[in-house]
Write an enzyme that holds these catalytic residues in place. Structure first.
Site, short mmCIF file in Angstrom:
data_model
loop_
_atom_site.label_atom_id
_atom_site.label_comp_id
_atom_site.label_asym_id
_atom_site.label_seq_id
_atom_site.Cartn_x
_atom_site.Cartn_y
_atom_site.Cartn_z
N SER A 193 3.77 -7.51 2.07
CA SER A 193 2.32 -7.59 1.88
C SER A 193 1.63 -7.32 3.21
CB SER A 193 1.92 -8.97 1.36
OG SER A 193 2.20 -9.97 2.34
N LYS A 194 0.30 -7.35 3.18
CA LYS A 194 -0.48 -7.02 4.38
C LYS A 194 -0.15 -7.93 5.56
CE LYS A 194 -4.49 -4.88 2.17
NZ LYS A 194 -5.91 -5.00 1.88
N ARG A 195 0.26 -9.17 5.28
CA ARG A 195 0.54 -10.08 6.41
C ARG A 195 1.78 -9.66 7.19
NH1 ARG A 195 4.19 -14.14 4.90
NH2 ARG A 195 4.76 -14.05 2.70
N HIS A 196 2.61 -8.78 6.60
CA HIS A 196 3.77 -8.27 7.32
C HIS A 196 3.43 -7.04 8.14
CE1 HIS A 196 5.77 -10.36 3.81
NE2 HIS A 196 6.36 -10.92 4.84
N GLY A 197 2.21 -6.55 8.02
CA GLY A 197 1.80 -5.32 8.69
C GLY A 197 1.24 -4.35 7.67
#
Length: 473
Positions: free
Chosen positions: A238-242
């Protein structure tokens, strides 16, 4: 022999996600490997969330990755006649029925079933009412209430589903729009899709779709559900991983061939081979080498691959590719020949086009900005005299070449009783602003006599100001 027909069918509710791009690649490669047909289909029946901007973003990303399609793009919103035709078949054969239960009623009964410890599925209240079309009514599929449905998945193996657990799913909503499960089956049947390769988040939809195929008397495609991509913490990417958008990787300076290579290897293997040309991927790709467990997205591995593909480019190619990044940084533009020579010095040490552009900064600016720590350590007043002598001797050179410049450095160091590095490193900081760079004499050769002497003079002025500050303190 059967023609292989695959499809990629994104919903245009956002950008093309890394996971979606991998699914598209698997379909594209499988079709190309078997001399088949790859179809692009836009599933835009969610009218509230589907946007033209998302469609453009998806098409742009696919084109950037080099995935050409043989048919399409088809749009579900333009295929309503097909859905109505197939719906009529199901109604006529008794496999579908009209339902007058409102969404609120259905939800209330689901909650009651949950409280009673029962399955929260539609209770079949309208199955035998024999209703016809009317405002507010939906059409439901008459799901078998006994027996099992078998999914022979090419990646996961056989999976059996109890029909009693399945719902009488809605095929057409009261607003006259088909639901996902119905539309996708009609599309796949009418387009002759032979292989459905998609993410394993669709596994639970598959038994319903198989039952719809059977009700329509249509041959089943072969299903292959690809495991999801995880972040480093082994949760869904997801976005929190990049960045998860394909085009964000373009903006970060990745090459499409590197991203294609990496995404295909994320879940597929061919021995220990890591690096594949596009033609090799087409020749070697098959579903029996796709793993059944989730893959972890590793940015370092992608950077390593991208660095490899950067090194494979010619300086001329890289000069053209890095230009948009230089313009974005608002750096002065130089002649192509100058840029190519500068690029060749940074090519072995750059992992992305963006890194390459940052590395090129000192070649292109009119005045160098010094790293504070580097300037304090190397641009000290005791270097003013060596710099002055160096400037005089460089000015006197008729041919400003690497060899000639190096000879002057060595002679000057010997005369002053200094090691070569005691002069070379301060000069490196004066020319580049930092302590790490390509070879010093190579840099000087590319910058040219005028720029080198100008930067040495700038450094001398800086060191004079430091000396003045020290003396007045």
């Amino acid at each position: 022999m059967e023609t292989v027909i695959t499809r990629f069918a994104p919903s245009p509710t956002g950008y093309l996600h890394i996971g979606g791009a991998r699914t598209a690649l698997f379909n594209w490669l499988f079709a190309r490997r078997h001399g088949g047909v790859f179809i692009l289909r836009i599933e835009d029946t969610d009218r509230e969330r589907s946007t033209d901007e998302s469609i453009r973003a998806i098409l742009e990303a696919m084109e950037w990755l080099g995935m050409d399609w043989d048919q399409g793009p088809y749009y579900q919103t333009q295929r309503m006649a097909y859905y109505r035709e197939y719906l009529q078949k199901l109604l006529e054969t008794g496999h579908a029925y009209y339902c007058e239960c409102s969404a609120e009623e259905v939800e209330r009964r689901r909650q009651e079933a949950l409280k009673a410890g029962k399955k929260p599925k539609y209770d079949g209240r309208c199955r035998e009412k024999g209703l016809g079309p009317a405002p507010g009514r939906v059409v439901r599929f008459r799901c078998p209430q006994a027996g099992t449905t078998l999914l022979n998945d090419l990646i996961k193996g056989p999976i059996e589903f109890d029909n009693a657990e399945l719902d009488d799913l809605v095929l057409f909503r009261s607003d006259g729009m088909p639901t996902y499960n119905f539309a996708v089956v009609v599309d796949d049947v009418s387009m002759g899709i032979t292989y459905v390769i998609r993410g394993d988040d669709h596994v639970n939809n598959t038994p319903r779709q198989i039952l719809l195929y059977q009700a329509l008397g249509a041959p089943l495609p072969r299903f292959a559900h690809v495991p999801m991509i995880l972040g480093q913490d082994r949760t869904r990417l997801s976005k929190r991983h990049g960045a998860t958008s394909v085009m964000a990787y373009k903006d970060m300076g990745f090459l499409p061939e590197a991203l294609v290579n990496y995404l295909v290897r994320l879940g597929w293997s061919y021995g220990d081979q890591e690096i594949f040309s596009r033609q090799e991927l087409i020749e070697k790709f098959d579903l029996d080498r796709v793993g059944s467990s989730a893959s972890v997205f590793d940015m370092e591995k992608l950077l390593w691959l991208n660095a490899h593909y950067l090194r494979e480019k010619t300086p001329q190619e890289l000069g053209g590719l890095v230009l948009p990044f230089l313009r974005q940084m608002q750096l002065p533009e130089k002649e192509a020949s100058f840029l190519e020579r500068a690029v060749s010095t940074l090519q072995p040490r750059s992992r992305t086009l963006k890194e390459l552009a940052e590395g090129l900064r000192f070649y292109l600016v009119d005045r160098v900005s010094y790293d504070d720590q580097a300037a304090r350590k190397f641009l000290t007043p005791d270097m003013i005299r060596p710099f002055r002598l160096l400037m005089e001797r460089l000015q006197a050179l008729n041919r400003f070449t690497e060899e000639a410049v190096e000879k002057i450095f060595r002679e000057l160091a010997e005369e002053m009783g200094l090691k070569l590095g005691k002069i070379a490193q301060p000069v490196r900081v004066a020319l580049t602003g930092v302590t790490a760079s390509p070879g010093l004499f190579e840099i000087m050769d590319i910058l040219g006599k005028e720029a080198v002497i100008g930067r040495l003079a700038q450094a001398c002025a800086y060191m004079e100001s430091v000396k003045g500050s020290q003396e007045s303190a």
